[in-house]
Design an enzyme around this catalytic site. Structure first.
Site, PDB file in Angstrom:
ATOM      1  N   LYS A 225      -0.685  -4.217  -3.118  1.00 27.98           N
ATOM      2  CA  LYS A 225      -1.960  -3.742  -2.601  1.00 27.98           C
ATOM      3  C   LYS A 225      -2.177  -2.327  -3.145  1.00 27.98           C
ATOM      4  CE  LYS A 225      -5.084  -2.202   0.552  1.00 27.98           C
ATOM      5  NZ  LYS A 225      -5.622  -0.833   0.686  1.00 27.98           N
TER       6      LYS A 225
ATOM      7  N   GLN B  72      -9.267   2.244  -0.298  1.00 27.66           N
ATOM      8  CA  GLN B  72     -10.493   2.074   0.478  1.00 27.66           C
ATOM      9  C   GLN B  72     -10.946   3.411   1.065  1.00 27.66           C
ATOM     10  OE1 GLN B  72      -7.946  -0.539   0.935  1.00 27.66           O
ATOM     11  NE2 GLN B  72      -9.220  -1.263  -0.748  1.00 27.66           N
TER      12      GLN B  72
ATOM     13  N   SER C  70       0.815  -1.208   0.000  1.00 25.93           N
ATOM     14  CA  SER C  70       0.000   0.000   0.000  1.00 25.93           C
ATOM     15  C   SER C  70       0.855   1.267   0.000  1.00 25.93           C
ATOM     16  CB  SER C  70      -0.950  -0.049   1.206  1.00 25.93           C
ATOM     17  OG  SER C  70      -1.890   0.983   1.157  1.00 25.93           O
TER      18      SER C  70
END
Length: 526
Positions: A308, A312, A283
């Site tokens: 990743k 979100q 991420s």
């Protein structure tokens, strides 16, 4: 039968439809919920039913869209917020016993006199040791509102009676910089464990100290860093880039593309920087790594990162629960998607990806990684080839080294043998050790794990049910001795001491330092 027909007629009056014809999915969900609530055979907790329904719906989407209840949401967000209220300790739970690893400097426990290796028996008359309790439950009993009281009962080696402490809880910072030190005369080292609200400030403070110590090169360690806030990754990227340099962009079917550019000339834009990554770097770690790689601004060392790249967005619900829904994807400046492939509704195969990499040989050999030509991209300045398709592929690959990880070593770690042995060793000698090793540098240079210490560790392990294996012990000897020294150093000084010692075992760290010192850095970015 008439009663059943009446029930059906009533439902149809609320949800009119034509048999065999589709209708609004939202109304369909409410329809199903009312049927279950009104006609299920047993008593129901409808809140639980609804929560399970939400979880099931999100599982059909992607691996990172999730639902958390109120307690889970609080536990999830605390590490990223940068602080919580508690008693201020780091602890290990070993065989149902809570051992204090370290007290937070200036925190409530330190002020009360609690020290490393103390064993916490109870808090406010709730027994914590000797019972089957999860770490989440333990944290719940130790944490609490600011200014609330935790009455602790503590066992301390060498003290016959139980000690009692009245600890007034206070705000406790959660640090994301695990370590910072000078790796050699010119090279600074910073390890970042997560990207939280306070991370940019922590890194800035660490950099300031390293610059004063003579830093001209930097190793930024993002191994095992699972990510966090985009804003923190953006601010750290700015430190190394020129004004206007692209950092990342996001885009989704329902969300227009948003480009993040550096808004300043970074103070470190001219110093060599090596970023350490592995298969668990994800991420925000991948955003920072991708930004520096695509701008030809740093050398990435290690193994392909997790992959990743789904964004979100949190949707808090009135009861404190939360839906974190994937709304966009991350893309590096060259246009690479960070996200690795996944199959909707199949989270198991997604979670097993790292195991699949191990089985395929990818973690051992860079040549095992195959990229399709369609995934080829180029860096912005030097036009170096880089590949999309999931994760950031390092500029210098470092194979996973498992030669010293024997079953015997694993048993020592899994049962907390080394930590507990180190605790016992220090308790008996703390004043002596503090007197002999007044500084961290002196400890690093002069402290040695002796043969009697190693034999004591073996004897202790045997008494705790770990069967001795001579061959495996010899194979893991250097690792056992090094980690034992690192644990003792952490207890006597700080978390940085642990990494100063343990990093000598880390091939990615060794390769990163070598990259800066053997000329490889400038060959890659010439």
């Amino acid at each position: 039968m008439k009663k059943i027909y009446c029930i059906i007629a009533t439902l149809l009056s609320v949800f009119p439809t034509v048999w065999g014809q589709q209708f609004d999915p939202q109304r369909k969900i409410r329809f199903a919920e009312q049927i279950i609530e009104n006609y299920y055979v047993d008593t129901l907790d409808m809140n639980h039913v609804v929560e399970e329904g939400i979880i099931a719906m999100l599982k059909t989407l992607d691996p990172h869209s999730t639902y958390t209840n109120a307690a889970e949401t609080k536990e999830l967000t605390e590490p990223l917020a940068g602080n919580f209220s508690g008693i201020g300790i780091q602890f290990n739970q070993l065989q149902d016993t809570i051992y204090v690893i370290q007290t937070i400097a200036g925190g409530p426990s330190e002020k009360c006199g609690i020290v490393a290796s103390d064993r916490i028996i109870s808090s406010n008359d709730t027994i914590l040791s000797g019972v089957k309790m999860t770490q989440s439950d333990i944290r719940r009993h130790l944490r609490g509102p600011k200014n609330s009281v935790a009455n602790l009962k503590v066992l301390r080696k060498g003290v016959k009676d139980t000690l009692e402490f009245r600890v007034v809880r206070d705000d406790i910072p959660i640090y994301s910089v695990d370590a910072s030190y000078m790796a050699d005369d010119n090279t600074g080292y910073i390890r970042v464990s997560r990207f939280a609200e306070t991370t940019p400030k922590e890194v800035a403070e660490a950099l300031q100290k390293l610059v004063k110590a003579g830093m001209t090169d930097l190793i930024l360690d993002l191994q095992d860093n699972g990510g966090g806030y985009l804003g923190a990754a953006y601010q750290l990227s700015e430190l190394f880039l020129e004004n206007g340099a692209p950092i990342v962009y996001t885009e989704g079917v329902r969300m227009p593309a948003k480009h993040y550019l550096s808004e300043t000339d970074g103070p470190l834009r001219n110093i060599p920087v090596v970023v350490l990554v592995n298969q668990y770097s994800a991420s925000a770690s991948e955003i920072l790594s991708g930004a520096l790689q695509d701008n030809d601004r740093g050398v990435i060392v290690g193994r392909r990162t997790f992959g990743k790249g789904l964004v979100q967005r949190p949707f808090p619900l009135p009861d404190g629960s939360m839906i974190r829904l994937t709304t966009m994807r991350y893309y590096t400046p060259s246009g690479r998607s960070i996200q690795k492939p996944y199959t909707s509704g199949d989270p198991d195969s997604y979670r097993e990806d790292i195991l699949d990499r191990f089985k395929s040989g990818e973690l051992m050999n860079a040549d095992s990684i195959q990229f399709a030509d369609s995934l080829l991209y180029h860096t912005l300045r030097l036009k170096r080839p880089v590949y999309g398709g999931g994760g950031i592929m390092p500029d210098r690959f470092v194979a996973l080294d498992t030669t010293q990880y024997t079953p015997y070593y694993h048993s020592l770690v899994a049962k907390g043998i080394m930590t507990r042995y180190a605790d016992n060793y220090i308790v008996d000698r703390r004043k002596e050790l503090k007197s002999e090793y007044k500084t961290e540098d002196r400890f690093i240079d002069r402290f040695e794990v002796t043969e009697p210490m190693m034999q004591g560790l073996v004897d202790f392990a045997t008494s705790e049910g770990v069967e001795f294996n001579e061959e495996e012990y010899q194979q893991s000897y250097n690792m056992i001795a090094t980690i034992l020294k690192a644990i003792i150093g952490r207890d006597l000084f700080t978390q940085s001491t642990y990494f100063r010692v343990a990093n000598s075992l880390n091939p990615i760290y060794v390769k990163g330092l070598e990259t800066l010192n053997d000329g490889s850095y400038h060959k890659i970015l010439r």
